[in-house]
Design an enzyme around this catalytic site. Sequence first.
Site, PDB file in Angstrom:
ATOM      1  N   ASN A  76      -7.789  -4.120  15.754  1.00  0.00           N
ATOM      2  CA  ASN A  76      -7.128  -4.047  14.443  1.00  0.00           C
ATOM      3  C   ASN A  76      -5.894  -3.167  14.609  1.00  0.00           C
ATOM      4  OD1 ASN A  76      -6.308  -3.729  11.789  1.00  0.00           O
ATOM      5  ND2 ASN A  76      -7.668  -1.977  11.491  1.00  0.00           N
ATOM      6  N   GLY A  77      -4.743  -3.706  14.270  1.00  0.00           N
ATOM      7  CA  GLY A  77      -3.508  -2.927  14.433  1.00  0.00           C
ATOM      8  C   GLY A  77      -2.423  -3.784  15.054  1.00  0.00           C
ATOM      9  N   GLU A  92       1.812  -0.519 -13.776  1.00  0.00           N
ATOM     10  CA  GLU A  92       0.539  -0.823 -13.118  1.00  0.00           C
ATOM     11  C   GLU A  92      -0.069  -2.099 -13.694  1.00  0.00           C
ATOM     12  OE1 GLU A  92      -2.809  -0.670 -10.648  1.00  0.00           O
ATOM     13  OE2 GLU A  92      -0.705  -0.092 -10.501  1.00  0.00           O
ATOM     14  N   TRP A 120      -6.522 -10.574   9.987  1.00  0.00           N
ATOM     15  CA  TRP A 120      -5.360 -10.707   9.114  1.00  0.00           C
ATOM     16  C   TRP A 120      -4.185 -10.839  10.062  1.00  0.00           C
ATOM     17  CZ3 TRP A 120      -3.819 -11.870   4.549  1.00  0.00           C
ATOM     18  CH2 TRP A 120      -2.540 -11.541   4.149  1.00  0.00           C
ATOM     19  N   LYS A 164      -0.996  -5.517 -11.469  1.00  0.00           N
ATOM     20  CA  LYS A 164      -2.317  -6.154 -11.445  1.00  0.00           C
ATOM     21  C   LYS A 164      -2.215  -7.649 -11.766  1.00  0.00           C
ATOM     22  CE  LYS A 164      -4.102  -3.671  -9.587  1.00  0.00           C
ATOM     23  NZ  LYS A 164      -3.587  -2.435  -9.143  1.00  0.00           N
ATOM     24  N   GLU A 193      -0.570  -9.430  -8.788  1.00  0.00           N
ATOM     25  CA  GLU A 193      -1.264  -9.520  -7.498  1.00  0.00           C
ATOM     26  C   GLU A 193      -2.537 -10.346  -7.545  1.00  0.00           C
ATOM     27  OE1 GLU A 193      -2.953  -6.026  -5.561  1.00  0.00           O
ATOM     28  OE2 GLU A 193      -2.611  -4.904  -7.398  1.00  0.00           O
ATOM     29  N   LYS A 203      -6.451  -5.114   1.606  1.00  0.00           N
ATOM     30  CA  LYS A 203      -6.744  -3.842   0.943  1.00  0.00           C
ATOM     31  C   LYS A 203      -5.929  -2.688   1.498  1.00  0.00           C
ATOM     32  CE  LYS A 203      -8.767  -1.155  -1.953  1.00  0.00           C
ATOM     33  NZ  LYS A 203      -8.340  -1.268  -3.320  1.00  0.00           N
ATOM     34  N   CYS A 235      -7.099  -5.908   9.875  1.00  0.00           N
ATOM     35  CA  CYS A 235      -8.271  -6.702  10.221  1.00  0.00           C
ATOM     36  C   CYS A 235      -9.502  -5.830  10.099  1.00  0.00           C
ATOM     37  CB  CYS A 235      -8.157  -7.180  11.662  1.00  0.00           C
ATOM     38  SG  CYS A 235      -6.619  -8.015  12.020  1.00  0.00           S
ATOM     39  N   HIS A 241      19.670  -3.497 -22.045  1.00  0.00           N
ATOM     40  CA  HIS A 241      20.680  -3.452 -20.972  1.00  0.00           C
ATOM     41  C   HIS A 241      20.532  -4.645 -20.031  1.00  0.00           C
ATOM     42  CE1 HIS A 241      21.675   0.514 -22.443  1.00  0.00           C
ATOM     43  NE2 HIS A 241      20.385   0.835 -22.369  1.00  0.00           N
ATOM     44  N   ARG A 294     -10.551  -6.864   4.311  1.00  0.00           N
ATOM     45  CA  ARG A 294      -9.462  -6.352   5.148  1.00  0.00           C
ATOM     46  C   ARG A 294      -8.620  -7.481   5.741  1.00  0.00           C
ATOM     47  NH1 ARG A 294     -10.009  -1.192   6.501  1.00  0.00           N
ATOM     48  NH2 ARG A 294      -8.560  -1.495   8.208  1.00  0.00           N
TER      49      ARG A 294
HETATM   50  C1  AGP Z   1      -2.870  -2.237  -5.439  1.00  0.00           C
HETATM   51  O1  AGP Z   1      -3.750  -2.958  -6.186  1.00  0.00           O
HETATM   52  C2  AGP Z   1      -2.605  -2.797  -4.109  1.00  0.00           C
HETATM   53  N1  AGP Z   1      -3.785  -3.010  -3.372  1.00  0.00           N
HETATM   54  C3  AGP Z   1      -1.558  -2.054  -3.306  1.00  0.00           C
HETATM   55  O2  AGP Z   1      -0.371  -2.041  -4.038  1.00  0.00           O
HETATM   56  C4  AGP Z   1      -1.925  -0.624  -2.930  1.00  0.00           C
HETATM   57  O3  AGP Z   1      -1.899   0.202  -4.053  1.00  0.00           O
HETATM   58  C5  AGP Z   1      -0.924  -0.103  -1.901  1.00  0.00           C
HETATM   59  O4  AGP Z   1      -0.979  -0.914  -0.765  1.00  0.00           O
HETATM   60  C6  AGP Z   1      -1.195   1.348  -1.539  1.00  0.00           C
HETATM   61  O5  AGP Z   1      -2.441   1.483  -0.956  1.00  0.00           O
HETATM   62  P1  AGP Z   1      -3.023   2.950  -0.676  1.00  0.00           P
HETATM   63  O6  AGP Z   1      -3.245   3.621  -1.987  1.00  0.00           O
HETATM   64  O7  AGP Z   1      -4.293   2.693   0.063  1.00  0.00           O
HETATM   65  O8  AGP Z   1      -2.026   3.663   0.173  1.00  0.00           O
END
Ligand code: AGP
Length: 607
Positions: free
Chosen positions: A101-102, A479, A75, A483, A486, A602, A2, A502, A28
Amino acid sequence: MCGIFGCVLKRSEAAPLIRAGLKRLEYRGYDSVGEVTVHQRRLFIKKDSGKIDEVHKLHNLDDLPGRVGIGHTRWATHGAPYQANAHPHTDCQEELAVVHNGIIENFGELKAELVEAGHAFRSKTDTEVIAHLIEERLKEGLTLAEAACAAAKRLEGSYAIAVVSLKEPDKIVCARKESPLVVGLADDAAYCASDIPAFLPLTNKVVIVEDGELVIISDAECEIRKISDFKKVPREPEIIDWSPEMAEKQGYPHFMLKEIHEQPLRLRNTLRLQEQYLELMTTFLDRAGEVFLVACGTSYHACLAASYMFSKLALLATHPVIASEFVEQHGRSVNIDSTILVVSQSGETADTLSTVESSRQRAATVLGLTNVIGSTLTRVARVYVCQQSGPEIGVAATKTFTSQLSVLSQLALRLAKKRGKVSHVEIEELEEKLEQIPEIVETIIRLQEDKVKRLAKKYRGKRCFFFLGRGISSAAAMEGRLKLMEIAYIPSIAYPAGESKHGPISLIEKGFPVVFVCPKDETHKTIVSNIMEMKARGASIISVIEEGDEKIKALSDDYIEIPKGLPEVLSPIPAVVPLQLFAYYMAIENGCDPDKPRNLAKSVTVK
Ligand code: AGP
């Protein structure tokens, strides 16, 4: 996951500032929002489920009176995103309010104890126990700070909290353990927030709050105390050289696109990092008995690529490990000779930090690569390097990934030099190429963006994609896949191209899109046959190739060219940029919000 924001102002009304601060923290978490201000011995609260703009339209969050207030954008982890579960949460008498937050892991037993003591709960959240715990301690005549401190001592789990109370209406008390919290100081105001960008347009004078600390904010000042013994902790503010604009979109439609375009600049920053920390980290890697490269998501893909860099340049075998599996996979074998290089842009990812905790308990050496100064990782790592990518607001990591690759390749090169594994000529060539990377990325964005945009339109309707590469390019392929999944919500599969026969090749039928990342390196010959395997079964081939690669051009339905001549160990940096753009434009084609993908946040601060 959050965002919390608070301010104590000398003159103006707090509510509009709180809303603006929360807006800058919305990445967040954005399923509910709330604010509380203190005015004329009353708490004024507005909260509801929904995004900030929606709740503001419905309730006008700005008309809460008072110069002191806190707010929260949520969140949900405990209690569904209903109004009752939105923050702030109050005590029984509605004389104090808390945002958090937590996750409070022992909230169940605390709640039972408080209900036993006659407290009435209004929500299903873990957070509400904090308000009632503080209420209990205030009844004993403690000050707000003392009561908050006593309450914090009872909490297990992670928290960054901010509290206001009618008993001491001119201050905010905050506390943190694991979850991020920073304080901003200006001449006529003091702010607290989950992240620096939240108050950056107002001040860049920042006080970093460490784990296990409590902060009392009033009248443009802040006082820090240890939660363990309530002792005062002197701490000077730091000037953060991030401009407010860095946290704004600068005219781009989305933060993600702005951050993709920022990469040349940020990559230049990675070439100017503090020498002594890079050298120190290299020394630790050189001495290591075994090296684990640990992270989650995109950062894990950087670790995967780094394992090729360390092996190819420094002949150092490393173990790239997904953080949430580390303890299960390697926990018991870690020992004093183990070195764990932890990569996390936020420096707050719970799965990643838990590997740090377990490794430290086994006396291993923990090194950190992060983008956020003051993050938890910077406090638990033996040595850390801050990659200087500036704040990354888009949930999908882009600029932080290429910056991670640049830093990791520099570490591998330094280690190679230290161990005499590469000749001076090779070293010079690699250093020269590293210096050229920012321009190369600039060229790719300038020359290829429109083409990628057209490709997204062309492949818009496809329901699944393959992303394949060999060697270090398999990390770039993974990667690219992440992208697209997500932010455009398109199921995609990535694996080293040699694996196709395989199993996965059984999915191929006419028109099935397969993206190949295939720079002209040692794997070029074999990946040509992998492309032909796919083509023979009707796949549509989209390839990321080096300029003038006529062989693969002829085999491809579509291709994106990157400048040629980059050493293999650096090739994922330019190769991933077209894939970032492809995912971005595919998200736009599908009407998705690239900055706030559903079900994601994030920084993932829960395990
Ligand atoms: C990547 O686009 C995502 N936001 C997610 O996979 C992210 O890389 C992962 O949560 C790790 O985050 P960090 O690098 O802040 O530890």
